[in-house]
Write a protein that holds these residues in place. Structure first.
Motif, PDB file in Angstrom:
ATOM      1  N   GLY A   1       0.825  -1.204   0.000  1.00  0.00           N
ATOM      2  CA  GLY A   1       0.000   0.000   0.000  1.00  0.00           C
ATOM      3  C   GLY A   1       0.856   1.250   0.000  1.00  0.00           C
ATOM      4  O   GLY A   1       2.083   1.187  -0.173  1.00  0.00           O
ATOM      5  N   GLU A   2       0.218   2.367   0.227  1.00  0.00           N
ATOM      6  CA  GLU A   2       0.889   3.664   0.094  1.00  0.00           C
ATOM      7  C   GLU A   2       2.053   3.835   1.059  1.00  0.00           C
ATOM      8  O   GLU A   2       3.109   4.371   0.694  1.00  0.00           O
ATOM      9  N   LEU A   3       1.901   3.396   2.305  1.00  0.00           N
ATOM     10  CA  LEU A   3       2.972   3.587   3.278  1.00  0.00           C
ATOM     11  C   LEU A   3       4.255   2.875   2.844  1.00  0.00           C
ATOM     12  O   LEU A   3       5.362   3.410   2.982  1.00  0.00           O
ATOM     13  N   MET A   4       4.118   1.674   2.301  1.00  0.00           N
ATOM     14  CA  MET A   4       5.284   0.934   1.827  1.00  0.00           C
ATOM     15  C   MET A   4       5.937   1.645   0.646  1.00  0.00           C
ATOM     16  O   MET A   4       7.166   1.589   0.478  1.00  0.00           O
ATOM     17  N   CYS A   5       5.134   2.310  -0.163  1.00  0.00           N
ATOM     18  CA  CYS A   5       5.694   3.062  -1.295  1.00  0.00           C
ATOM     19  C   CYS A   5       6.494   4.269  -0.807  1.00  0.00           C
ATOM     20  O   CYS A   5       7.567   4.573  -1.341  1.00  0.00           O
ATOM     21  N   HIS A   6       5.991   4.952   0.195  1.00  0.00           N
ATOM     22  CA  HIS A   6       6.742   6.086   0.758  1.00  0.00           C
ATOM     23  C   HIS A   6       8.085   5.609   1.320  1.00  0.00           C
ATOM     24  O   HIS A   6       9.123   6.256   1.117  1.00  0.00           O
ATOM     25  N   TYR A   7       8.061   4.482   2.024  1.00  0.00           N
ATOM     26  CA  TYR A   7       9.299   3.965   2.596  1.00  0.00           C
ATOM     27  C   TYR A   7      10.282   3.572   1.497  1.00  0.00           C
ATOM     28  O   TYR A   7      11.469   3.907   1.552  1.00  0.00           O
ATOM     29  N   ALA A   8       9.788   2.861   0.486  1.00  0.00           N
ATOM     30  CA  ALA A   8      10.657   2.442  -0.613  1.00  0.00           C
ATOM     31  C   ALA A   8      11.247   3.647  -1.334  1.00  0.00           C
ATOM     32  O   ALA A   8      12.416   3.625  -1.750  1.00  0.00           O
ATOM     33  N   LYS A   9      10.465   4.688  -1.467  1.00  0.00           N
ATOM     34  CA  LYS A   9      10.950   5.903  -2.133  1.00  0.00           C
ATOM     35  C   LYS A   9      12.127   6.504  -1.380  1.00  0.00           C
ATOM     36  O   LYS A   9      13.118   6.935  -1.991  1.00  0.00           O
ATOM     37  N   THR A  10      12.056   6.522  -0.050  1.00  0.00           N
ATOM     38  CA  THR A  10      13.166   7.074   0.736  1.00  0.00           C
ATOM     39  C   THR A  10      14.419   6.213   0.631  1.00  0.00           C
ATOM     40  O   THR A  10      15.526   6.703   0.837  1.00  0.00           O
ATOM     41  N   LYS A  11      14.243   4.927   0.295  1.00  0.00           N
ATOM     42  CA  LYS A  11      15.389   4.014   0.172  1.00  0.00           C
ATOM     43  C   LYS A  11      16.016   4.061  -1.222  1.00  0.00           C
ATOM     44  O   LYS A  11      17.025   3.398  -1.464  1.00  0.00           O
ATOM     45  N   GLY A  12      15.404   4.790  -2.144  1.00  0.00           N
ATOM     46  CA  GLY A  12      15.913   4.844  -3.512  1.00  0.00           C
ATOM     47  C   GLY A  12      15.470   3.676  -4.369  1.00  0.00           C
ATOM     48  O   GLY A  12      15.986   3.486  -5.481  1.00  0.00           O
ATOM     49  N   ILE A  13      14.524   2.889  -3.869  1.00  0.00           N
ATOM     50  CA  ILE A  13      13.959   1.794  -4.662  1.00  0.00           C
ATOM     51  C   ILE A  13      13.097   2.409  -5.757  1.00  0.00           C
ATOM     52  O   ILE A  13      12.257   3.267  -5.492  1.00  0.00           O
ATOM     53  N   VAL A  14      13.303   1.960  -6.996  1.00  0.00           N
ATOM     54  CA  VAL A  14      12.691   2.630  -8.147  1.00  0.00           C
ATOM     55  C   VAL A  14      11.188   2.411  -8.207  1.00  0.00           C
ATOM     56  O   VAL A  14      10.432   3.307  -8.589  1.00  0.00           O
ATOM     57  N   GLY A  15      10.715   1.219  -7.858  1.00  0.00           N
ATOM     58  CA  GLY A  15       9.287   0.934  -7.945  1.00  0.00           C
ATOM     59  C   GLY A  15       9.001  -0.526  -7.657  1.00  0.00           C
ATOM     60  O   GLY A  15       9.884  -1.293  -7.259  1.00  0.00           O
ATOM     61  N   TYR A  16       7.728  -0.911  -7.873  1.00  0.00           N
ATOM     62  CA  TYR A  16       7.279  -2.276  -7.613  1.00  0.00           C
ATOM     63  C   TYR A  16       6.571  -2.843  -8.840  1.00  0.00           C
ATOM     64  O   TYR A  16       5.888  -2.122  -9.573  1.00  0.00           O
ATOM     65  N   ILE A  17       6.719  -4.154  -9.011  1.00  0.00           N
ATOM     66  CA  ILE A  17       5.895  -4.908  -9.951  1.00  0.00           C
ATOM     67  C   ILE A  17       5.318  -6.078  -9.175  1.00  0.00           C
ATOM     68  O   ILE A  17       6.061  -6.888  -8.612  1.00  0.00           O
ATOM     69  N   ILE A  18       3.986  -6.177  -9.128  1.00  0.00           N
ATOM     70  CA  ILE A  18       3.319  -7.147  -8.277  1.00  0.00           C
ATOM     71  C   ILE A  18       2.403  -8.029  -9.105  1.00  0.00           C
ATOM     72  O   ILE A  18       1.475  -7.542  -9.764  1.00  0.00           O
ATOM     73  N   ASP A  19       2.637  -9.343  -9.089  1.00  0.00           N
ATOM     74  CA  ASP A  19       1.702 -10.281  -9.705  1.00  0.00           C
ATOM     75  C   ASP A  19       0.622 -10.602  -8.683  1.00  0.00           C
ATOM     76  O   ASP A  19       0.555 -11.682  -8.103  1.00  0.00           O
TER      77      ASP A  19
END
Length: 235
Positions: free
Chosen positions: A107-125
């Motif tokens: 969800g959104e909170l995990m995206c905010h955290y990943a963004k601060t880590k420099g993770i480019v994005g997610y692909i989810i099956d």
């Protein structure tokens, strides 16, 4: 089999591999700006994920990065949380959630955290939630859809083993490119060669567009192909 080898294989289905081999940042940078259809054509129109996994963002997303894989039990994101802590800047977390649509994997909170880590994005099956919030923040996420139902955090799962996502085999360290057309996976051992050929296709397409507008686009191949196929053309 040695005791060391045996111990590495003893927990199949619930294990984390921390260190992976990635292609050079120069090659990854080279794929930026190259559309997924051009890359897919280089690879025999293969290695494109199923169309059901698509961007939840506003049009215009173009995501390029090194694959960091997660295999998770359907509806569970414990290993996705661990992957966020381990992934390097420039990585894209690719999750094999078996295509199950019962519970959101992130969800959104995990995206905010990943963004601060420099993770480019997610692909989810599988599905995600907080679609509006993720879209508004502009963080690249590709998934099969959305659901408000949250995930479990129990495991099992694996990090950085070979997975299947969108009916395509994906290895840790492969290169992934995703845009409005979809997602292509470039095997890391082929990335340099694919990049060179994709650039050639891109340059050729620019020349074709120019020929369309100056009236020189060669079209004789259409009738030649029809003739070879036995098509009857009637005046």
């Amino acid at each position: 089999m040695s005791n060391v080898q045996s111990s590495k294989l003893s927990n199949v289905g619930f294990r984390v591999v921390k260190n992976i081999e990635r292609v050079s940042p120069k090659i990854i940078e080279g794929f930026k700006g190259i559309a997924t259809p051009n890359i897919g054509d280089v690879m025999g129109r293969m290695f494109a994920m199923d169309h059901s996994i698509k961007s939840i963002n506003k049009p215009g997303i173009h995501m390029v990065g090194s694959v960091f894989t997660v295999r998770t039990h359907p509806g569970d994101n414990l290993l996705v949380h661990k992957a966020m802590d381990l992934a390097d800047p420039g990585d894209i977390i690719v999750v094999d959630a078996c295509g199950d649509m019962g519970n959101a994997i992130l969800g959104e909170l995990m995206c905010h955290y990943a963004k601060t880590k420099g993770i480019v994005g997610y692909i989810i099956d599988g599905p995600v939630r907080d679609l509006h919030g993720i879209s508004e923040m502009g963080y690249p996420v590709f998934s099969k859809g959305g659901t408000p139902r949250g995930p479990y955090k129990e495991g099992p799962g694996e990090i950085n083993t070979v997975i299947s996502c969108g009916n395509v085999p994906v290895k840790p360290g492969d290169v992934v490119v995703a845009d409005d057309d979809g997602i292509v996976v470039i095997p890391k051992e082929d990335a340099e060669n694919v990049l060179e050929k994709a650039r050639e296709i891109q340059a050729k397409e620019k020349m074709v567009i120019e020929s369309i507008y100056n009236g020189t686009w060669e079209r004789s191949w259409v009738d030649e192909t029809l003739q070879k196929k036995g098509c009857q053309i009637i005046d």
